[in-house]
Design a protein around this motif. Structure first.
Motif, PDB file in Angstrom:
ATOM      1  N   VAL A 207       1.208  -1.454   0.498  1.00  0.00           N
ATOM      2  CA  VAL A 207       0.060  -0.272  -0.163  1.00  0.00           C
ATOM      3  C   VAL A 207       0.768   1.071   0.126  1.00  0.00           C
ATOM      4  O   VAL A 207       1.976   1.641   0.601  1.00  0.00           O
ATOM      5  CB  VAL A 207      -0.669   0.074   1.232  1.00  0.00           C
ATOM      6  N   LEU A 208       0.385   1.904  -0.884  1.00  0.00           N
ATOM      7  CA  LEU A 208       1.079   3.602  -0.984  1.00  0.00           C
ATOM      8  C   LEU A 208       0.166   4.481  -0.165  1.00  0.00           C
ATOM      9  O   LEU A 208      -1.189   4.306  -0.390  1.00  0.00           O
ATOM     10  CB  LEU A 208       1.690   3.579  -2.748  1.00  0.00           C
ATOM     11  N   HIS A 209       1.776   4.889   0.747  1.00  0.00           N
ATOM     12  CA  HIS A 209       0.306   6.030   1.450  1.00  0.00           C
ATOM     13  C   HIS A 209       1.035   7.508   1.198  1.00  0.00           C
ATOM     14  O   HIS A 209       2.315   7.823   0.925  1.00  0.00           O
ATOM     15  CB  HIS A 209       1.002   5.809   2.921  1.00  0.00           C
ATOM     16  N   LEU A 210       0.382   8.898   0.268  1.00  0.00           N
ATOM     17  CA  LEU A 210       0.784   9.882  -0.066  1.00  0.00           C
ATOM     18  C   LEU A 210       0.308  10.912   1.237  1.00  0.00           C
ATOM     19  O   LEU A 210      -0.875  10.459   1.179  1.00  0.00           O
ATOM     20  CB  LEU A 210      -0.094  10.058  -1.198  1.00  0.00           C
ATOM     21  N   ARG A 211       1.163  11.696   1.622  1.00  0.00           N
ATOM     22  CA  ARG A 211       0.510  12.707   2.246  1.00  0.00           C
ATOM     23  C   ARG A 211       1.051  13.788   1.892  1.00  0.00           C
ATOM     24  O   ARG A 211       2.428  14.051   2.079  1.00  0.00           O
ATOM     25  CB  ARG A 211       0.579  12.764   4.241  1.00  0.00           C
ATOM     26  N   ALA A 212       0.667  15.307   2.207  1.00  0.00           N
ATOM     27  CA  ALA A 212       1.302  16.054   1.317  1.00  0.00           C
ATOM     28  C   ALA A 212       0.147  17.484   2.225  1.00  0.00           C
ATOM     29  O   ALA A 212      -0.618  16.942   3.252  1.00  0.00           O
ATOM     30  CB  ALA A 212       0.956  16.558   0.053  1.00  0.00           C
ATOM     31  N   GLU A 213       1.064  18.285   2.646  1.00  0.00           N
ATOM     32  CA  GLU A 213       0.546  19.485   2.834  1.00  0.00           C
ATOM     33  C   GLU A 213       0.641  20.834   2.365  1.00  0.00           C
ATOM     34  O   GLU A 213       1.756  21.031   1.603  1.00  0.00           O
ATOM     35  CB  GLU A 213       1.442  19.980   4.376  1.00  0.00           C
ATOM     36  N   ARG A 214      -0.514  22.107   1.949  1.00  0.00           N
ATOM     37  CA  ARG A 214      -0.396  23.064   1.443  1.00  0.00           C
ATOM     38  C   ARG A 214      -0.269  24.141   2.162  1.00  0.00           C
ATOM     39  O   ARG A 214      -0.343  24.511   3.491  1.00  0.00           O
ATOM     40  CB  ARG A 214      -1.054  22.848   0.302  1.00  0.00           C
ATOM     41  N   ARG A 215       0.133  25.172   1.720  1.00  0.00           N
ATOM     42  CA  ARG A 215       0.233  26.361   2.337  1.00  0.00           C
ATOM     43  C   ARG A 215       1.104  27.564   1.297  1.00  0.00           C
ATOM     44  O   ARG A 215       1.907  27.850   1.205  1.00  0.00           O
ATOM     45  CB  ARG A 215       2.210  26.341   3.501  1.00  0.00           C
ATOM     46  N   GLU A 216      -0.320  28.105   1.293  1.00  0.00           N
ATOM     47  CA  GLU A 216      -0.500  29.128   0.928  1.00  0.00           C
ATOM     48  C   GLU A 216      -0.603  30.839   0.919  1.00  0.00           C
ATOM     49  O   GLU A 216      -1.580  30.803   1.762  1.00  0.00           O
ATOM     50  CB  GLU A 216      -1.692  28.938  -1.025  1.00  0.00           C
ATOM     51  N   ARG A 217       0.520  31.876   0.674  1.00  0.00           N
ATOM     52  CA  ARG A 217       0.153  33.113   1.061  1.00  0.00           C
ATOM     53  C   ARG A 217      -0.392  34.098   0.135  1.00  0.00           C
ATOM     54  O   ARG A 217       1.312  34.264  -0.346  1.00  0.00           O
ATOM     55  CB  ARG A 217       0.309  33.180   2.804  1.00  0.00           C
ATOM     56  N   THR A 218      -0.991  34.801  -0.059  1.00  0.00           N
ATOM     57  CA  THR A 218      -0.997  35.679  -0.938  1.00  0.00           C
ATOM     58  C   THR A 218      -0.848  37.512  -0.448  1.00  0.00           C
ATOM     59  O   THR A 218      -1.861  37.012   0.674  1.00  0.00           O
ATOM     60  CB  THR A 218      -1.818  36.054  -2.183  1.00  0.00           C
ATOM     61  N   GLU A 219      -0.797  38.935  -0.437  1.00  0.00           N
ATOM     62  CA  GLU A 219      -1.321  39.799  -0.180  1.00  0.00           C
ATOM     63  C   GLU A 219      -1.154  40.590  -1.333  1.00  0.00           C
ATOM     64  O   GLU A 219      -0.218  40.396  -2.285  1.00  0.00           O
ATOM     65  CB  GLU A 219       0.599  39.651   0.939  1.00  0.00           C
ATOM     66  N   HIS A 220      -1.651  41.448  -0.961  1.00  0.00           N
ATOM     67  CA  HIS A 220      -2.335  42.412  -2.031  1.00  0.00           C
ATOM     68  C   HIS A 220      -1.909  43.802  -1.588  1.00  0.00           C
ATOM     69  O   HIS A 220      -2.520  44.108  -0.498  1.00  0.00           O
ATOM     70  CB  HIS A 220      -3.461  42.700  -2.873  1.00  0.00           C
ATOM     71  N   LYS A 221      -0.935  44.125  -1.672  1.00  0.00           N
ATOM     72  CA  LYS A 221      -0.801  46.107  -0.763  1.00  0.00           C
ATOM     73  C   LYS A 221      -1.276  47.274  -2.017  1.00  0.00           C
ATOM     74  O   LYS A 221      -0.760  46.788  -3.309  1.00  0.00           O
ATOM     75  CB  LYS A 221       0.789  46.281  -0.482  1.00  0.00           C
ATOM     76  N   ASP A 222      -2.039  48.470  -1.464  1.00  0.00           N
ATOM     77  CA  ASP A 222      -1.742  49.922  -2.686  1.00  0.00           C
ATOM     78  C   ASP A 222      -2.150  50.553  -1.896  1.00  0.00           C
ATOM     79  O   ASP A 222      -2.271  50.408  -0.514  1.00  0.00           O
ATOM     80  CB  ASP A 222      -3.360  49.528  -3.362  1.00  0.00           C
ATOM     81  N   LYS A 223      -2.112  51.966  -2.566  1.00  0.00           N
ATOM     82  CA  LYS A 223      -2.975  52.848  -2.265  1.00  0.00           C
ATOM     83  C   LYS A 223      -4.406  52.277  -0.646  1.00  0.00           C
ATOM     84  O   LYS A 223      -4.508  52.865   0.519  1.00  0.00           O
ATOM     85  CB  LYS A 223      -2.902  53.526  -2.277  1.00  0.00           C
ATOM     86  N   GLY A 224      -5.040  52.186  -1.415  1.00  0.00           N
ATOM     87  CA  GLY A 224      -6.242  51.807   0.049  1.00  0.00           C
ATOM     88  C   GLY A 224      -6.698  50.967   0.924  1.00  0.00           C
ATOM     89  O   GLY A 224      -7.650  50.567   1.277  1.00  0.00           O
ATOM     90  N   GLY A 225      -5.392  49.928   0.845  1.00  0.00           N
ATOM     91  CA  GLY A 225      -5.364  49.325   2.020  1.00  0.00           C
ATOM     92  C   GLY A 225      -4.640  48.037   1.474  1.00  0.00           C
ATOM     93  O   GLY A 225      -3.261  47.784   1.164  1.00  0.00           O
ATOM     94  N   TYR A 226      -5.055  47.431   2.429  1.00  0.00           N
ATOM     95  CA  TYR A 226      -3.739  45.870   2.948  1.00  0.00           C
ATOM     96  C   TYR A 226      -4.722  45.107   2.557  1.00  0.00           C
ATOM     97  O   TYR A 226      -5.588  44.906   3.393  1.00  0.00           O
ATOM     98  CB  TYR A 226      -2.887  46.018   3.869  1.00  0.00           C
ATOM     99  N   ARG A 227      -4.525  43.501   1.653  1.00  0.00           N
ATOM    100  CA  ARG A 227      -5.241  41.859   1.289  1.00  0.00           C
ATOM    101  C   ARG A 227      -4.151  40.926   1.993  1.00  0.00           C
ATOM    102  O   ARG A 227      -4.137  41.197   0.988  1.00  0.00           O
ATOM    103  CB  ARG A 227      -6.074  42.735   1.293  1.00  0.00           C
ATOM    104  N   SER A 228      -5.073  40.436   2.320  1.00  0.00           N
ATOM    105  CA  SER A 228      -3.805  39.441   2.821  1.00  0.00           C
ATOM    106  C   SER A 228      -4.317  38.088   2.885  1.00  0.00           C
ATOM    107  O   SER A 228      -5.878  38.157   3.829  1.00  0.00           O
ATOM    108  CB  SER A 228      -3.140  38.773   4.252  1.00  0.00           C
ATOM    109  N   GLU A 229      -4.524  36.498   1.899  1.00  0.00           N
ATOM    110  CA  GLU A 229      -5.456  35.525   2.092  1.00  0.00           C
ATOM    111  C   GLU A 229      -4.166  34.329   2.677  1.00  0.00           C
ATOM    112  O   GLU A 229      -3.515  34.862   1.891  1.00  0.00           O
ATOM    113  CB  GLU A 229      -5.535  35.574   0.874  1.00  0.00           C
ATOM    114  N   PHE A 230      -5.091  33.303   2.906  1.00  0.00           N
ATOM    115  CA  PHE A 230      -4.123  32.312   3.071  1.00  0.00           C
ATOM    116  C   PHE A 230      -4.498  30.713   2.770  1.00  0.00           C
ATOM    117  O   PHE A 230      -5.852  31.203   3.233  1.00  0.00           O
ATOM    118  CB  PHE A 230      -2.933  31.764   4.136  1.00  0.00           C
ATOM    119  N   ARG A 231      -3.975  29.881   2.891  1.00  0.00           N
ATOM    120  CA  ARG A 231      -4.524  28.929   2.390  1.00  0.00           C
ATOM    121  C   ARG A 231      -4.127  27.806   3.057  1.00  0.00           C
ATOM    122  O   ARG A 231      -2.912  27.949   3.014  1.00  0.00           O
ATOM    123  CB  ARG A 231      -5.478  28.526   1.102  1.00  0.00           C
TER     124      ARG A 231
END
Length: 138
Positions: free
Chosen positions: A63-87
């Motif tokens: 039996v093959l066992h596959l385990r993986a972990e994902r870490r995503e993070r995006t940031e958006h900066k502009d004059k109007g503000g800051y937005r950060s998303e992660f998963r």
């Protein structure tokens, strides 16, 4: 659809919400299996990961066992503000291997978001011949 996910301040469980919103790939990787001569090829779609740090492959009892972990993070900066998303998330799959596979020769490679595992198979395993056993009185 987001309005359906919340009822009077309560939120649905995250995996169910993702399923209903069509975000299933965050829960499990898509996998395909096929035979290439004497090799079983297993391909898993794992975009956006570091295979050296985020993937664990093990084999036990055919039996093959596959385990993986994902870490995503995006940031958006502009004059109007800051937005950060992660998963963040981890997932695993357990895949049966054919009898006669050679564990010591299994190889894996990651390219363009796809993990490919190659499992050599020693050919068809023939069942032992049927032999009649004589029963004596005694």
């Amino acid at each position: 659809m987001a309005g359906l996910m919340r009822r009077e301040g309560l939120e649905m469980l995250e995996p169910l919400r993702r399923l209903l919103e069509g975000d299933v790939e965050a829960s499990w990787p898509r996998v395909e299996e096929y035979r290439d001569g004497d090799t079983v090829v297993i391909r898993a779609e794992l975009p956006g990961i570091d295979p050296e740090q985020d993937v664990e492959l093990t084999v036990a009892d055919d039996v093959l066992h596959l385990r993986a972990e994902r870490r995503e993070r995006t940031e958006h900066k502009d004059k109007g503000g800051y937005r950060s998303e992660f998963r963040y998330g981890s997932f695993s799959r357990t895949l049966p291997l054919p009898a006669g596979c050679r564990d010591e020769d299994i190889s894996a490679a990651y390219r363009d978001g796809v993990l490919e595992v190659r499992v050599p198979v020693a050919g068809p395993v023939e069942p032992p011949a049927t032999r009649k056993i004589q029963v004596t009185r005694g």
